[in-house]
Motif scaffolding. Structure first.
Motif, PDB file in Angstrom:
ATOM      1  N   VAL A  46     108.384  81.804 114.219  1.00  8.95           N
ATOM      2  CA  VAL A  46     109.513  80.913 113.958  1.00  8.95           C
ATOM      3  C   VAL A  46     109.188  79.585 114.616  1.00  8.95           C
ATOM      4  O   VAL A  46     109.406  79.401 115.813  1.00  8.95           O
ATOM      5  N   PRO A  47     108.645  78.620 113.868  1.00  7.66           N
ATOM      6  CA  PRO A  47     108.147  77.380 114.486  1.00  7.66           C
ATOM      7  C   PRO A  47     109.264  76.527 115.060  1.00  7.66           C
ATOM      8  O   PRO A  47     110.335  76.393 114.465  1.00  7.66           O
ATOM      9  N   ALA A  48     108.968  75.955 116.222  1.00  6.93           N
ATOM     10  CA  ALA A  48     109.880  75.007 116.851  1.00  6.93           C
ATOM     11  C   ALA A  48     109.271  73.607 116.889  1.00  6.93           C
ATOM     12  O   ALA A  48     109.981  72.638 117.140  1.00  6.93           O
ATOM     13  N   SER A  49     107.956  73.507 116.623  1.00  8.63           N
ATOM     14  CA  SER A  49     107.259  72.225 116.683  1.00  8.63           C
ATOM     15  C   SER A  49     106.289  72.124 115.518  1.00  8.63           C
ATOM     16  O   SER A  49     105.874  73.137 114.940  1.00  8.63           O
ATOM     17  N   LEU A  50     105.921  70.891 115.210  1.00  3.54           N
ATOM     18  CA  LEU A  50     104.907  70.654 114.186  1.00  3.54           C
ATOM     19  C   LEU A  50     104.098  69.435 114.574  1.00  3.54           C
ATOM     20  O   LEU A  50     104.538  68.584 115.338  1.00  3.54           O
ATOM     21  N   ARG A  51     102.897  69.362 114.015  1.00  2.00           N
ATOM     22  CA  ARG A  51     102.090  68.159 114.180  1.00  2.00           C
ATOM     23  C   ARG A  51     101.176  68.014 112.979  1.00  2.00           C
ATOM     24  O   ARG A  51     100.773  69.000 112.346  1.00  2.00           O
ATOM     25  N   LEU A  52     100.858  66.767 112.675  1.00  5.35           N
ATOM     26  CA  LEU A  52      99.933  66.439 111.599  1.00  5.35           C
ATOM     27  C   LEU A  52      98.542  66.279 112.194  1.00  5.35           C
ATOM     28  O   LEU A  52      98.353  65.527 113.153  1.00  5.35           O
ATOM     29  N   LEU A  71     103.967  79.608  97.034  1.00 11.29           N
ATOM     30  CA  LEU A  71     103.863  78.727  98.189  1.00 11.29           C
ATOM     31  C   LEU A  71     105.248  78.254  98.632  1.00 11.29           C
ATOM     32  O   LEU A  71     105.538  78.203  99.830  1.00 11.29           O
ATOM     33  N   ALA A  72     106.105  77.901  97.676  1.00 10.34           N
ATOM     34  CA  ALA A  72     107.457  77.461  98.025  1.00 10.34           C
ATOM     35  C   ALA A  72     108.219  78.563  98.748  1.00 10.34           C
ATOM     36  O   ALA A  72     108.910  78.313  99.747  1.00 10.34           O
ATOM     37  N   ASP A  73     108.102  79.800  98.280  1.00  5.52           N
ATOM     38  CA  ASP A  73     108.793  80.918  98.928  1.00  5.52           C
ATOM     39  C   ASP A  73     108.260  81.136 100.341  1.00  5.52           C
ATOM     40  O   ASP A  73     109.030  81.433 101.267  1.00  5.52           O
ATOM     41  N   ALA A  74     106.930  80.985 100.512  1.00  8.27           N
ATOM     42  CA  ALA A  74     106.347  81.162 101.841  1.00  8.27           C
ATOM     43  C   ALA A  74     106.825  80.076 102.798  1.00  8.27           C
ATOM     44  O   ALA A  74     107.115  80.343 103.975  1.00  8.27           O
ATOM     45  N   LEU A  75     106.929  78.834 102.309  1.00 15.53           N
ATOM     46  CA  LEU A  75     107.425  77.745 103.157  1.00 15.53           C
ATOM     47  C   LEU A  75     108.902  77.929 103.493  1.00 15.53           C
ATOM     48  O   LEU A  75     109.338  77.630 104.609  1.00 15.53           O
ATOM     49  N   LYS A  76     109.672  78.433 102.532  1.00 13.34           N
ATOM     50  CA  LYS A  76     111.086  78.701 102.815  1.00 13.34           C
ATOM     51  C   LYS A  76     111.240  79.770 103.879  1.00 13.34           C
ATOM     52  O   LYS A  76     112.076  79.654 104.782  1.00 13.34           O
ATOM     53  N   ALA A  77     110.426  80.813 103.795  1.00 16.10           N
ATOM     54  CA  ALA A  77     110.490  81.870 104.797  1.00 16.10           C
ATOM     55  C   ALA A  77     110.088  81.362 106.174  1.00 16.10           C
ATOM     56  O   ALA A  77     110.634  81.790 107.194  1.00 16.10           O
ATOM     57  N   LEU A  78     109.133  80.428 106.198  1.00 17.14           N
ATOM     58  CA  LEU A  78     108.647  79.899 107.474  1.00 17.14           C
ATOM     59  C   LEU A  78     109.611  78.882 108.075  1.00 17.14           C
ATOM     60  O   LEU A  78     109.892  78.918 109.283  1.00 17.14           O
ATOM     61  N   LEU A  79     110.117  77.961 107.240  1.00 15.40           N
ATOM     62  CA  LEU A  79     110.887  76.820 107.746  1.00 15.40           C
ATOM     63  C   LEU A  79     112.387  76.951 107.546  1.00 15.40           C
ATOM     64  O   LEU A  79     113.157  76.180 108.120  1.00 15.40           O
ATOM     65  N   GLY A  80     112.809  77.908 106.731  1.00 16.08           N
ATOM     66  CA  GLY A  80     114.234  78.088 106.489  1.00 16.08           C
ATOM     67  C   GLY A  80     115.043  78.317 107.750  1.00 16.08           C
ATOM     68  O   GLY A  80     116.120  77.711 107.927  1.00 16.08           O
ATOM     69  N   PRO A  81     114.584  79.185 108.681  1.00 12.92           N
ATOM     70  CA  PRO A  81     115.356  79.393 109.919  1.00 12.92           C
ATOM     71  C   PRO A  81     115.565  78.127 110.734  1.00 12.92           C
ATOM     72  O   PRO A  81     116.522  78.037 111.506  1.00 12.92           O
ATOM     73  N   ALA A  82     114.695  77.115 110.558  1.00 11.52           N
ATOM     74  CA  ALA A  82     114.845  75.850 111.284  1.00 11.52           C
ATOM     75  C   ALA A  82     115.715  74.867 110.515  1.00 11.52           C
ATOM     76  O   ALA A  82     115.921  73.735 110.976  1.00 11.52           O
ATOM     77  N   GLY A  83     116.214  75.259 109.353  1.00 18.36           N
ATOM     78  CA  GLY A  83     117.081  74.385 108.576  1.00 18.36           C
ATOM     79  C   GLY A  83     116.349  73.359 107.740  1.00 18.36           C
ATOM     80  O   GLY A  83     116.968  72.395 107.276  1.00 18.36           O
ATOM     81  N   VAL A  84     115.044  73.551 107.508  1.00 12.59           N
ATOM     82  CA  VAL A  84     114.268  72.614 106.698  1.00 12.59           C
ATOM     83  C   VAL A  84     114.422  72.987 105.222  1.00 12.59           C
ATOM     84  O   VAL A  84     114.202  74.144 104.845  1.00 12.59           O
ATOM     85  N   VAL A  85     114.786  72.023 104.403  1.00 12.66           N
ATOM     86  CA  VAL A  85     114.963  72.253 102.972  1.00 12.66           C
ATOM     87  C   VAL A  85     113.600  72.224 102.287  1.00 12.66           C
ATOM     88  O   VAL A  85     112.814  71.304 102.487  1.00 12.66           O
ATOM     89  N   VAL A  86     113.331  73.238 101.477  1.00  9.29           N
ATOM     90  CA  VAL A  86     112.091  73.311 100.707  1.00  9.29           C
ATOM     91  C   VAL A  86     112.463  73.303  99.231  1.00  9.29           C
ATOM     92  O   VAL A  86     113.234  74.153  98.777  1.00  9.29           O
ATOM     93  N   GLU A  87     111.917  72.329  98.481  1.00 10.93           N
ATOM     94  CA  GLU A  87     112.228  72.190  97.065  1.00 10.93           C
ATOM     95  C   GLU A  87     110.943  72.269  96.243  1.00 10.93           C
ATOM     96  O   GLU A  87     109.896  71.776  96.662  1.00 10.93           O
ATOM     97  N   LEU A  88     111.059  72.886  95.067  1.00  6.79           N
ATOM     98  CA  LEU A  88     109.954  72.941  94.118  1.00  6.79           C
ATOM     99  C   LEU A  88     110.422  72.343  92.797  1.00  6.79           C
ATOM    100  O   LEU A  88     111.418  72.779  92.222  1.00  6.79           O
ATOM    101  N   ARG A  89     109.702  71.323  92.331  1.00 11.48           N
ATOM    102  CA  ARG A  89     110.012  70.690  91.055  1.00 11.48           C
ATOM    103  C   ARG A  89     108.803  70.815  90.144  1.00 11.48           C
ATOM    104  O   ARG A  89     107.686  70.473  90.536  1.00 11.48           O
ATOM    105  N   THR A  90     109.033  71.300  88.942  1.00 19.44           N
ATOM    106  CA  THR A  90     107.960  71.485  87.979  1.00 19.44           C
ATOM    107  C   THR A  90     108.192  70.589  86.770  1.00 19.44           C
ATOM    108  O   THR A  90     109.287  70.598  86.196  1.00 19.44           O
ATOM    109  N   GLU A  91     107.192  69.811  86.412  1.00 17.96           N
ATOM    110  CA  GLU A  91     107.252  68.949  85.240  1.00 17.96           C
ATOM    111  C   GLU A  91     106.147  69.372  84.271  1.00 17.96           C
ATOM    112  O   GLU A  91     104.988  69.492  84.659  1.00 17.96           O
ATOM    113  N   ARG A  92     106.539  69.589  83.020  1.00 14.48           N
ATOM    114  CA  ARG A  92     105.582  69.992  81.988  1.00 14.48           C
ATOM    115  C   ARG A  92     105.505  68.918  80.910  1.00 14.48           C
ATOM    116  O   ARG A  92     106.524  68.359  80.514  1.00 14.48           O
ATOM    117  N   SER A  93     104.309  68.657  80.464  1.00  7.98           N
ATOM    118  CA  SER A  93     104.093  67.712  79.376  1.00  7.98           C
ATOM    119  C   SER A  93     102.941  68.212  78.527  1.00  7.98           C
ATOM    120  O   SER A  93     102.209  69.121  78.923  1.00  7.98           O
TER     121      SER A  93
END
Length: 216
Positions: free
Chosen positions: A101-107, A170-192
């Motif tokens: 359950v991450p409490a910190s991040l860095r780039l 990947l979106a589901d994995a990020l939601k599971a990781l960051l959801g408890p910290a209240g971080v919103v994870v969105e996935l948008r798909t565009e097809r052409s």
């Protein structure tokens, strides 16, 4: 637990891997040296023109070779330094700690890691999935690209992700990781659909018109 190849869980952190490889100023300088070798080759025509002008002016061959070597060396040095500084801010991975359950991040950038920030600094994570599908009769496969936008406090980082599979996974994995910290994870798909190549009808009609006028 990370459930996507781009997310890699270690003993101390879970990393969102964008590019594989160690970071640091020395590593950045070394990896930039190879591409910089192509800069003197790309600028070979003006360098040869200088050599040709010197030869016409009566300069000795040894002098021409020395001048050409100096010019090529300067081109490499300037190009190498430009690549080093331009790549220094490239993001290689995002580290979330602790791993569960991450409490910190860095780039982690090519020049080295940034300072640790509270995970609440990350307001949202947006995944933009674009799919270009073939038109009817097109034998080329569909092309998929995936981009990531990190909405940090006061800044946005937009990154290209290595496309390795299902973006929903990947979106589901990020939601599971960051959801408890209240971080919103969105996935948008565009097809052409890929544009169908158009025949050069202008050239054909133009040729027919010329032939008709010539026959009259």
């Amino acid at each position: 637990m990370a459930t996507d190849p781009v997310l890699r869980q270690g003993p101390d952190s879970t990393d969102l891997v964008l590019r594989v490889g160690p970071a640091g100023p020395t590593r950045n300088a070394l990896t930039s040296a190879g591409p910089a070798l192509f800069i003197p080759l790309a600028l070979g025509v003006p360098t040869l023109l200088v050599a040709f002008w010197m030869a016409l002016a009566g300069a000795r061959a040894s002098t021409v070779f020395v001048v050409v070597g100096v010019i090529a060396g300067l081109e490499f040095l300037i190009g190498w330094l430009a690549l080093v500084f331009s790549r220094a801010r490239d993001i290689l991975r995002v580290e979330f700690a602790p791993a569960g359950v991450p409490a910190s991040l860095r780039l982690v950038r090519a020049a080295g890691p940034d300072d640790w920030l509270p995970v609440k600094t990350l307001r949202a994570v947006r995944l933009m999935h674009k799919v270009v599908e073939p038109y009817q009769g097109d034998h080329k496969p569909a092309v998929s690209t995936l981009a990531l936008e990190l909405v940090l406090r006061g800044v946005r980082e937009r990154l290209a992700l290595p496309f390795v599979g299902d973006p929903q996974r990947l979106a589901d994995a990020l939601k599971a990781l960051l959801g408890p910290a209240g971080v919103v994870v969105e996935l948008r798909t565009e097809r052409s659909t890929r544009d169908r190549p158009q025949p050069n009808s202008g050239w054909t009609s133009g040729g027919s018109a010329s032939a008709g006028s010539g026959g009259g």
